[in-house]
Design a protein around this motif. Structure first.
Motif, short mmCIF file in Angstrom:
data_model
loop_
_atom_site.label_atom_id
_atom_site.label_comp_id
_atom_site.label_asym_id
_atom_site.label_seq_id
_atom_site.Cartn_x
_atom_site.Cartn_y
_atom_site.Cartn_z
N SER A 135 0.82 -1.22 0.00
CA SER A 135 0.00 0.00 0.00
C SER A 135 0.85 1.27 0.00
N ALA A 152 1.18 3.67 -3.39
CA ALA A 152 0.80 5.08 -3.31
C ALA A 152 1.94 5.99 -3.75
N GLU A 210 2.01 8.35 -7.08
CA GLU A 210 2.26 9.78 -6.90
C GLU A 210 3.36 10.27 -7.85
#
Length: 203
Positions: free
Chosen positions: A24, A28, A32
């Motif tokens: 996770s 992320a 990004e």
């Protein structure tokens, strides 16, 4: 980081007793930074199933998710690195994977695999027939951008240096514990850098 490169989709392959949720933080961060990130749940991931069958799950996922002409990059953590190698070396992944990053993977086995008698664990023991076969033509991986990221402070990959491979660019970090290797800022930075490297040029 070189911004003048084409970002491939990135497939994250988890390790033993994990699910894709372990990625996770990494997912992320890479999202990004501009990557399209994918992951799947290997089932079962408890070491009971042969790694070649888990690798087939990766192959099936790739076929179902990406267009045939779409090159991809793979990040494999721990057992996921070995599963990914089987996919690349034995199930056609060599033809579409351009960058392969193994994080704390037992390329030469781990003594921790003796704590479980499942087939997948037996295959990850030092000197196993499975690893001997996979390492027999590991030089194939030199055709890819292959990076092995590992730490001395790993208490699952025993010895930690089992993550070393002559075919790989080696990145050794000072990260404490196995699980932190997919969360620590230095690991995330190293993965992003490896995914940003210009592809090898072959004659």
């Amino acid at each position: 980081m070189n911004s003048n490169f084409s970002r491939n989709p990135v497939l994250l392959v988890h390790g033993m007793r994990d699910t894709k949720l372990i990625f996770s933080t990494m997912s992320a961060r890479l999202t990004e930074l501009g990557w399209c990130v994918y992951s799947l749940n290997l089932t079962p991931s408890d070491g009971s199933l042969g790694l070649e069958l888990l690798a087939q799950q990766v192959a099936d996922y790739v076929c179902a998710t990406f267009a045939p002409e779409q090159p991809i990059d793979i990040v494999g953590f721990s057992m996921g690195g070995i599963v990914s190698r089987y996919y690349i070396q034995r199930l056609g992944g060599m033809n579409r994977v351009q960058r392969f990053i193994a994080i704390s993977s037992p390329h030469n086995g781990t003594w921790a695999a003796y704590t479980n008698g499942g087939k997948g664990c037996v295959q990850m023991r030092p000197g196993s027939a499975f690893l001997k076969d996979l390492n027999r033509d590991a030089a194939l991986l030199e055709k890819l951008n292959f990076t092995s990221i590992w730490t001395d402070w790993d208490f699952i990959i025993l010895p930690a240096a089992s993550s070393q491979m002559s075919a790989a660019k080696e990145v050794k970090l000072s990260v404490f514990t196995h699980a932190m290797m997919v969360r620590h800022s230095s690991s995330l930075k190293s993965v992003a850098e490896a995914l940003s490297e210009p592809l090898k040029v072959h004659d």
